[in-house]
Write a protein that holds these residues in place. Structure first.
Motif, short mmCIF file in Angstrom:
data_model
loop_
_atom_site.label_atom_id
_atom_site.label_comp_id
_atom_site.label_asym_id
_atom_site.label_seq_id
_atom_site.Cartn_x
_atom_site.Cartn_y
_atom_site.Cartn_z
N ARG A 59 -3.97 -6.03 -6.25
CA ARG A 59 -5.07 -6.67 -7.06
C ARG A 59 -5.31 -5.58 -8.26
O ARG A 59 -5.33 -5.96 -9.50
CB ARG A 59 -6.40 -6.89 -6.55
CG ARG A 59 -6.30 -8.39 -5.77
CD ARG A 59 -7.41 -8.58 -4.93
NE ARG A 59 -7.18 -9.49 -3.84
CZ ARG A 59 -7.86 -9.62 -2.84
NH1 ARG A 59 -8.68 -8.92 -2.62
NH2 ARG A 59 -7.37 -10.36 -1.73
N LEU A 60 -5.38 -4.44 -8.09
CA LEU A 60 -5.77 -3.32 -8.92
C LEU A 60 -4.72 -3.04 -9.87
O LEU A 60 -4.91 -3.26 -11.29
CB LEU A 60 -5.62 -2.03 -8.22
CG LEU A 60 -6.58 -0.79 -9.13
CD1 LEU A 60 -7.77 -1.13 -9.36
CD2 LEU A 60 -6.27 0.48 -8.48
N TYR A 114 -2.37 -5.81 -10.89
CA TYR A 114 -2.40 -6.81 -11.54
C TYR A 114 -3.54 -6.82 -12.54
O TYR A 114 -3.26 -7.29 -13.93
CB TYR A 114 -2.63 -8.17 -10.76
CG TYR A 114 -1.28 -8.60 -10.15
CD1 TYR A 114 -0.01 -8.08 -10.45
CD2 TYR A 114 -1.36 -8.97 -8.54
CE1 TYR A 114 1.20 -8.43 -9.65
CE2 TYR A 114 -0.19 -9.16 -7.58
CZ TYR A 114 1.10 -8.93 -8.50
OH TYR A 114 2.14 -9.21 -7.69
N THR A 115 -4.59 -6.28 -12.20
CA THR A 115 -5.96 -6.12 -13.21
C THR A 115 -5.23 -5.18 -14.24
O THR A 115 -5.69 -5.30 -15.53
CB THR A 115 -7.02 -5.34 -12.48
OG1 THR A 115 -7.38 -6.28 -11.46
CG2 THR A 115 -8.30 -5.46 -13.38
N LEU A 116 -4.58 -4.02 -13.72
CA LEU A 116 -4.32 -3.04 -14.99
C LEU A 116 -3.17 -3.51 -15.66
O LEU A 116 -2.72 -3.27 -16.84
CB LEU A 116 -3.73 -1.68 -14.41
CG LEU A 116 -4.96 -1.03 -13.46
CD1 LEU A 116 -4.51 0.27 -12.72
CD2 LEU A 116 -6.05 -0.42 -14.61
N MET A 117 -2.31 -4.67 -15.26
CA MET A 117 -1.50 -5.27 -15.95
C MET A 117 -1.98 -5.85 -17.34
O MET A 117 -1.21 -5.74 -18.53
CB MET A 117 -0.59 -6.11 -15.34
CG MET A 117 0.44 -5.80 -14.28
SD MET A 117 1.17 -6.96 -13.24
CE MET A 117 2.11 -7.78 -14.42
N SER A 118 -3.17 -6.12 -17.36
CA SER A 118 -3.84 -6.48 -18.63
C SER A 118 -4.72 -5.83 -19.22
O SER A 118 -5.86 -6.15 -19.82
CB SER A 118 -4.35 -8.13 -18.44
OG SER A 118 -5.26 -8.01 -17.27
N GLU A 142 4.64 -3.24 4.47
CA GLU A 142 3.45 -3.95 4.63
C GLU A 142 2.59 -2.80 5.14
O GLU A 142 3.04 -2.17 6.08
CB GLU A 142 3.82 -5.22 5.46
CG GLU A 142 4.29 -6.19 5.10
CD GLU A 142 3.91 -6.89 3.87
OE1 GLU A 142 2.43 -6.68 3.76
OE2 GLU A 142 4.43 -7.42 3.14
N PHE A 143 1.62 -2.64 4.47
CA PHE A 143 0.47 -1.70 4.91
C PHE A 143 -0.76 -2.18 4.63
O PHE A 143 -1.03 -2.85 3.84
CB PHE A 143 0.86 -0.27 4.43
CG PHE A 143 1.07 -0.25 2.87
CD1 PHE A 143 -0.13 0.20 2.28
CD2 PHE A 143 2.18 -0.32 2.26
CE1 PHE A 143 -0.19 0.14 0.79
CE2 PHE A 143 2.12 -0.56 0.95
CZ PHE A 143 1.07 -0.29 0.45
N HIS A 144 -1.73 -1.16 5.36
CA HIS A 144 -3.22 -1.51 5.28
C HIS A 144 -3.60 -0.94 3.71
O HIS A 144 -3.23 -0.15 3.42
CB HIS A 144 -4.01 -0.61 6.11
CG HIS A 144 -5.39 -1.08 6.26
ND1 HIS A 144 -5.54 -2.20 6.84
CD2 HIS A 144 -6.55 -0.46 6.05
CE1 HIS A 144 -7.00 -2.46 7.04
NE2 HIS A 144 -7.44 -1.11 6.48
N GLY A 145 -4.42 -2.03 3.16
CA GLY A 145 -4.85 -1.78 1.76
C GLY A 145 -3.67 -2.19 0.60
O GLY A 145 -4.10 -1.70 -0.36
N LYS A 146 -2.68 -2.66 1.15
CA LYS A 146 -1.78 -3.16 0.02
C LYS A 146 -2.38 -4.13 -0.89
O LYS A 146 -2.02 -4.19 -2.25
CB LYS A 146 -0.53 -3.85 0.65
CG LYS A 146 0.60 -4.20 0.08
CD LYS A 146 1.92 -4.52 0.56
CE LYS A 146 2.63 -5.44 -0.32
NZ LYS A 146 4.24 -5.74 0.47
N THR A 195 3.27 1.50 -16.90
CA THR A 195 3.33 1.52 -15.76
C THR A 195 2.75 0.24 -14.95
O THR A 195 3.64 -0.05 -13.79
CB THR A 195 2.61 3.00 -15.12
OG1 THR A 195 3.47 3.83 -16.00
CG2 THR A 195 3.04 3.18 -13.55
N PRO A 196 1.77 -0.17 -14.87
CA PRO A 196 1.21 -1.15 -13.95
C PRO A 196 2.15 -2.42 -14.44
O PRO A 196 2.48 -3.18 -13.18
CB PRO A 196 -0.41 -1.75 -14.56
CG PRO A 196 -0.64 -0.25 -15.43
CD PRO A 196 0.65 0.25 -15.79
#
Lengths: 244, 218
Positions: B51-52, B54-58, B42-46, B99-100
């Motif tokens: 989200r990025l 999951y966006t790149l997955m599509s 768990e870290f800041h910005g995770k 990769t995503p």
């Protein structure tokens, strides 16, 4: 020299103070029960002593060694002197034997010793016949007994138990309790159990610690806590008249 | 109509496999450590990173192809190495697509297992690194599914490899671009036959990986 010494320990999670100014000493080879209402901080106290978490404030000593601000390289070998069995013990994929090997392999023990320890521990909990069973086919009672066997193989100086019988039927509760007492007697292991079951605390523990709202209210022998507690809150709790 | 089993077809199958298997291997090597860290830590910005991902997955294959095209075109930052219209750049485009997917699905699989077993592993004396390795091992079913999903996507995609590879005969022509070419030329039976070949290869690779997992970890 006490096994654990906690001095003015506090634990805070995101502005929520779970433990407040805890002072406590734990002696080696004795069985302790930590009792108290939900949210009293019992499990957090257990996790601190198991060195799974560090206090926000205060000093924590294990075998006279200050560990309150220690890093992982210091904590790991100390943590390996203890282990914990929780309410819903988790088994990894594979057989009972695979699961029992994990902690021993992490300690780099040779295979011949690992096999011998597994054999002895399974015999101790009376489940020798389950060595090759898939862990995901075990019943709740079997899982808790295997978890205890897995703990025994590690020969811990301290055995922490967090509600180890909470989900078990009376027969399995009796079996697990009897095993815990046997472990403490046979291996002189320090046993620290968190339980909501006061009868269980009475049956297992020599010393009882009563917690309420993040503080230790009273620590005394089981006999004193259950028959003649010094504090009013303790009295209310053990008599079932506490409102919280 | 050309024969289905001629030399050119084997060349196309071989190139398809070489490009996609290379891409999936490299992508897996990149993705697994990242997916494990995202699943466990768990870290800041995770949240933003997830989200990025999951966006790149599509990410549309043609857009991935365009990005790689611009990077490797003569006027692009890596134009000097002259990889455009080579199998190497096709591998890179497929890595960008795979990769995503592997990171996203593997991190979810690792997170689910970590939640369940990490505490137990720590109490058994695992160091953070040992614990991460054991969680990863425990999550292998989800990870294999992630790799197979990514492989399915890149092995069957046409937009990116067409754009950066150019569908050059004996050089960058793969099964999907061949199917497109045959369809455009009206050779529908050939296109369908190539499609079946593609599916059979996908089936064989999936079965092989699943069997390997079953035998190794039974």
């Amino acid at each position: 020299m006490p096994l654990f010494k906690l001095e003015n320990i506090s634990k805070i999670y995101a502005n929520n103070t779970v433990l407040k100014n805890i002072d406590l000493t734990i002696e080696s080879g004795i069985s302790y029960a930590i009792i108290g209402p939900s949210g009293a901080g019992k499990s957090t106290l257990l996790r601190l002593m198991n060195l799974l978490e560090l206090p926000s404030f205060g000093n924590l000593y294990y075998n006279d060694q200050s560990v309150a601000n220690a890093n992982e390289s210091v904590l790991l070998p100390l943590r390996r002197q203890m282990t914990m069995v929780i309410q819903n013990s988790q088994m990894l994929a594979g057989t009972v034997e695979d699961n029992m090997k994990i902690g021993l392999k992490l300690r780099g023990l040779p295979n011949s010793i690992i096999q011998e320890k597994i054999k002895q521990a399974l015999a101790f909990v009376g489940l020798k016949n389950l060595v090759n069973r898939k862990a995901n086919t075990l019943s709740g009672g079997e899982i808790q007994r295997i978890a205890l066997a897995r703990a025994i193989t590690l020969e811990p100086k301290v055995l922490f138990l967090d509600e180890p019988t909470a989900n078990l039927d009376p027969q399995n509760v009796a079996m697990v309790e009897s095993l815990i007492s046997d472990i403490q007697k046979q291996f002189s292991t320090t046993v620290i159990i968190v339980t909501h079951n006061l009868f269980q605390a009475k049956r297992i523990a020599e010393e009882v610690i009563f917690m309420h709202q993040g503080k230790i209210i009273e620590k005394a022998s089981a006999k004193t806590i259950f028959n003649d507690p010094a504090e009013n809150l303790t009295k209310q709790f053990v008599h079932g008249t506490m409102i919280y | 109509m050309t024969s289905l089993f001629d030399k050119a077809l084997f060349e196309i199958i071989l190139l398809s496999l070489t490009v996609s298997i290379s891409a999936i291997l490299i992508s897996t090597l990149i993705s697994l450590p990242i997916g494990t860290i995202l699943g466990i830590k768990e870290f800041h910005g995770k949240k933003i990173i997830m989200r990025l991902i999951y966006t790149l997955m599509s990410l549309p294959p043609v857009l991935a192809g365009l990005i790689i095209y611009l990077i490797f075109s003569n006027s692009g930052p890596l134009g000097v190495i002259r990889w455009l219209y080579t199998p190497q750049v096709m591998v890179i485009a497929q890595i960008l697509l795979a990769t995503p997917i592997i990171i996203g699905l593997a991190s979810a699989a690792v997170a689910a297992k970590a939640k369940r077993v990490q505490n137990t592993l720590t109490t058994l004396g695992a160091s953070p690194r040992q614990s991460a390795w054991l969680v990863l091992r425990e999550a292998r079913g989800g990870i294999i599914a992630a790799v197979l999903t990514a492989f399915g996507r890149i092995f069957g995609e046409v937009g990116a490899v067409m754009l950066v590879g150019g569908n050059i005969r004996h050089s960058t022509r793969v099964l999907t671009t061949s199917i497109m070419l045959e369809t455009r030329q009206g050779n529908f039976d050939m296109a369908i036959a190539l499609g079946i070949v593609l599916l059979v290869i996908s089936f064989c690779i999936s079965s092989f990986i699943l069997r390997l997992d079953k035998e190794k970890f039974k």
